[in-house]
Structure formats: structure tokens, C-alpha cells
Design a protein around this motif. Structure first.
Motif, PDB file in Angstrom:
ATOM      1  N   LEU A  18      78.375  24.985  53.312  1.00 15.03           N
ATOM      2  CA  LEU A  18      78.295  23.571  52.959  1.00 15.03           C
ATOM      3  C   LEU A  18      76.980  22.988  53.459  1.00 15.03           C
ATOM      4  O   LEU A  18      76.621  23.141  54.622  1.00 15.03           O
ATOM      5  CB  LEU A  18      79.459  22.788  53.560  1.00 15.03           C
ATOM      6  CG  LEU A  18      79.449  21.281  53.298  1.00 15.03           C
ATOM      7  CD1 LEU A  18      79.632  20.975  51.822  1.00 15.03           C
ATOM      8  CD2 LEU A  18      80.521  20.589  54.129  1.00 15.03           C
ATOM      9  N   VAL A  19      76.262  22.325  52.558  1.00 11.33           N
ATOM     10  CA  VAL A  19      75.001  21.692  52.911  1.00 11.33           C
ATOM     11  C   VAL A  19      75.191  20.186  53.051  1.00 11.33           C
ATOM     12  O   VAL A  19      74.732  19.577  54.008  1.00 11.33           O
ATOM     13  CB  VAL A  19      73.919  22.004  51.856  1.00 11.33           C
ATOM     14  CG1 VAL A  19      72.655  21.209  52.100  1.00 11.33           C
ATOM     15  CG2 VAL A  19      73.634  23.486  51.836  1.00 11.33           C
ATOM     16  N   MET A  20      75.867  19.583  52.072  1.00  9.17           N
ATOM     17  CA  MET A  20      76.062  18.130  52.107  1.00  9.17           C
ATOM     18  C   MET A  20      77.032  17.718  51.011  1.00  9.17           C
ATOM     19  O   MET A  20      77.322  18.482  50.105  1.00  9.17           O
ATOM     20  CB  MET A  20      74.735  17.398  51.910  1.00  9.17           C
ATOM     21  CG  MET A  20      74.124  17.567  50.545  1.00  9.17           C
ATOM     22  SD  MET A  20      72.600  16.622  50.410  1.00  9.17           S
ATOM     23  CE  MET A  20      71.741  17.590  49.185  1.00  9.17           C
ATOM     24  N   GLU A  21      77.506  16.487  51.136  1.00  6.44           N
ATOM     25  CA  GLU A  21      78.230  15.864  50.045  1.00  6.44           C
ATOM     26  C   GLU A  21      77.487  14.585  49.680  1.00  6.44           C
ATOM     27  O   GLU A  21      76.924  13.917  50.550  1.00  6.44           O
ATOM     28  CB  GLU A  21      79.695  15.604  50.379  1.00  6.44           C
ATOM     29  CG  GLU A  21      79.952  14.692  51.523  1.00  6.44           C
ATOM     30  CD  GLU A  21      81.450  14.544  51.811  1.00  6.44           C
ATOM     31  OE1 GLU A  21      82.259  15.337  51.312  1.00  6.44           O
ATOM     32  OE2 GLU A  21      81.788  13.615  52.537  1.00  6.44           O
ATOM     33  N   VAL A  22      77.447  14.331  48.379  1.00  7.73           N
ATOM     34  CA  VAL A  22      76.725  13.180  47.857  1.00  7.73           C
ATOM     35  C   VAL A  22      77.717  12.285  47.131  1.00  7.73           C
ATOM     36  O   VAL A  22      78.484  12.740  46.286  1.00  7.73           O
ATOM     37  CB  VAL A  22      75.602  13.623  46.884  1.00  7.73           C
ATOM     38  CG1 VAL A  22      74.897  12.410  46.287  1.00  7.73           C
ATOM     39  CG2 VAL A  22      74.601  14.529  47.590  1.00  7.73           C
ATOM     40  N   ARG A  23      77.712  11.002  47.482  1.00  6.12           N
ATOM     41  CA  ARG A  23      78.550   9.997  46.821  1.00  6.12           C
ATOM     42  C   ARG A  23      77.634   9.110  45.999  1.00  6.12           C
ATOM     43  O   ARG A  23      76.686   8.538  46.522  1.00  6.12           O
ATOM     44  CB  ARG A  23      79.300   9.183  47.872  1.00  6.12           C
ATOM     45  CG  ARG A  23      80.026   7.959  47.341  1.00  6.12           C
ATOM     46  CD  ARG A  23      81.185   8.312  46.428  1.00  6.12           C
ATOM     47  NE  ARG A  23      82.029   7.168  46.202  1.00  6.12           N
ATOM     48  CZ  ARG A  23      82.010   6.409  45.107  1.00  6.12           C
ATOM     49  NH1 ARG A  23      81.177   6.679  44.123  1.00  6.12           N
ATOM     50  NH2 ARG A  23      82.839   5.387  44.981  1.00  6.12           N
ATOM     51  N   LEU A  24      77.882   9.066  44.703  1.00  8.74           N
ATOM     52  CA  LEU A  24      77.065   8.294  43.775  1.00  8.74           C
ATOM     53  C   LEU A  24      77.877   7.201  43.117  1.00  8.74           C
ATOM     54  O   LEU A  24      79.051   7.400  42.802  1.00  8.74           O
ATOM     55  CB  LEU A  24      76.535   9.198  42.660  1.00  8.74           C
ATOM     56  CG  LEU A  24      75.671  10.369  43.070  1.00  8.74           C
ATOM     57  CD1 LEU A  24      75.528  11.328  41.912  1.00  8.74           C
ATOM     58  CD2 LEU A  24      74.329   9.881  43.531  1.00  8.74           C
ATOM     59  N   ARG A  25      77.227   6.065  42.869  1.00 12.27           N
ATOM     60  CA  ARG A  25      77.805   5.031  42.012  1.00 12.27           C
ATOM     61  C   ARG A  25      76.866   4.850  40.837  1.00 12.27           C
ATOM     62  O   ARG A  25      75.647   4.838  41.005  1.00 12.27           O
ATOM     63  CB  ARG A  25      78.000   3.734  42.783  1.00 12.27           C
ATOM     64  CG  ARG A  25      79.189   3.845  43.723  1.00 12.27           C
ATOM     65  CD  ARG A  25      79.634   2.519  44.200  1.00 12.27           C
ATOM     66  NE  ARG A  25      78.601   1.946  45.055  1.00 12.27           N
ATOM     67  CZ  ARG A  25      78.848   1.158  46.082  1.00 12.27           C
ATOM     68  NH1 ARG A  25      80.073   0.840  46.385  1.00 12.27           N
ATOM     69  NH2 ARG A  25      77.867   0.683  46.804  1.00 12.27           N
TER      70      ARG A  25
END
Length: 171
Positions: A18-25
Motif C-alpha cells: 500500500l502506497v496511499m489512498e486518494v479521496r477525490l470530489r
């Protein structure tokens, strides 16, 4: 005789980290319908977002890109997304996703579409659809340039106002 005869070396299956999680709107734009070939095209612009992970965190720069999706006649959504991240230390990182979304049944994609178009507050459990990306990063030389030397995959979930995608480095 086979091309593989006498080869004793075989590559290991890749592991994931796991590198990261991205939350987009997103802000949706009008869809182009009934294109030649039977598909539709849609686009969303990134409004804002954030990312976090074991070694990276920061923000998604507003209006720095978006997702250009092809809605195929077979029910598959083909993704092509690009947008700019800014790491907490100021490093700009360009993210490029190509991927696919498809439902495990036509009813799932109907619900998915209603949510994506802001027509419903329903939810669709991520186990009911396939949302995967092949991801690459463009990043300046320095602390985070390792992002430009690895292969990445993403596993996503569609939310009412955007996406949540977890990115994994293939080891």
C-alpha cells in the motif's frame, strides 16, 4: 523443442505494498451520448481531494485535471484520468490512471450510474463491481522520484461525489 526448455529462472509473482489512498470530489460535465461505435463519453473535473499513506500525504489540486470516461455498450466504463497531487513537502506529482469499472450484474451498474449522476443516495458495495486502475506517476527528481520507477495498481470505490482509490506498488 520449446523456447522455455532449459530455463531454470522464473520470476516471482509480484507482491503489493500500500502506497496511499486518494479521496477525490468531482464536478461532472455534460455527457456526449450516442457516439459512433455505440459508446458515450463523460468527463468530471477534480474539485478537490486529499491523499494519505505510510510515506506520502497531501492534497489534490483543484481543477488540475479530471477523468475522461468511455461508457461502452457492453456496460464497461473505461477510465482515463489525470490530475495533480501536491505532497505535504510541496512536491507536485502528476497521477495518470487508466482502468475499468464494470458491475457483477446490469442492476449494479444501473445503481452505480444513478449515484455517479447524482440521481440517488443509494450505495453500491465495492464487492459488487470491479474498479481497478493501472497507474503511473510523473514526479520531479528528488525524495519522491521512486514513484516514477515502479508499477502501480489501484482498487477503487465510487462515492456519491467522487472516488476513493487505494494505490499499491507492485514489488
Amino acid at each position: 523443442m520449446s523456447l522455455f526448455d532449459g530455463l531454470d529462472v522464473a520470476p516471482d509473482a509480484p507482491a503489493l505494498e500500500l502506497v496511499m489512498e486518494v479521496r477525490l470530489r468531482f464536478s461532472p460535465l455534460p455527457r456526449l451520448k450516442n457516439l459512433a461505435g455505440g459508446s458515450d463519453k463523460g468527463m468530471v473535473v477534480v474539485e478537490d481531494g486529499a491523499f494519505r499513506g505510510p510515506t506520502l500525504s497531501g492534497t489534490v489540486l483543484p481543477a488540475s485535471g479530471g477523468d475522461y470516461a468511455t461508457f461502452r455498450g457492453d456496460g464497461v466504463v473505461q477510465l482515463d484520468a489525470r490530475y495533480l497531487l501536491q505532497e505535504a513537502d510541496g512536491t507536485p506529482i502528476m497521477l495518470h490512471n487508466r482502468g475499468f469499472i464494470w458491475g457483477r450484474s446490469p442492476e449494479v451498474m444501473a445503481r452505480f450510474s444513478r449515484i455517479a449522476n447524482g440521481l440517488s443516495d443509494e450505495s453500491v458495495d465495492p464487492s459488487e463491481y470491479y474498479f481497478r486502475t493501472l497507474t503511473s506517476f510523473d514526479v520531479p527528481a528528488g525524495k519522491h522520484d521512486w514513484l516514477g520507477r515502479h508499477a502501480f495498481v489501484g482498487a477503487g470505490a465510487r462515492l456519491r461525489d467522487g472516488n476513493l482509490v487505494r494505490y499499491y506498488k507492485l514489488l
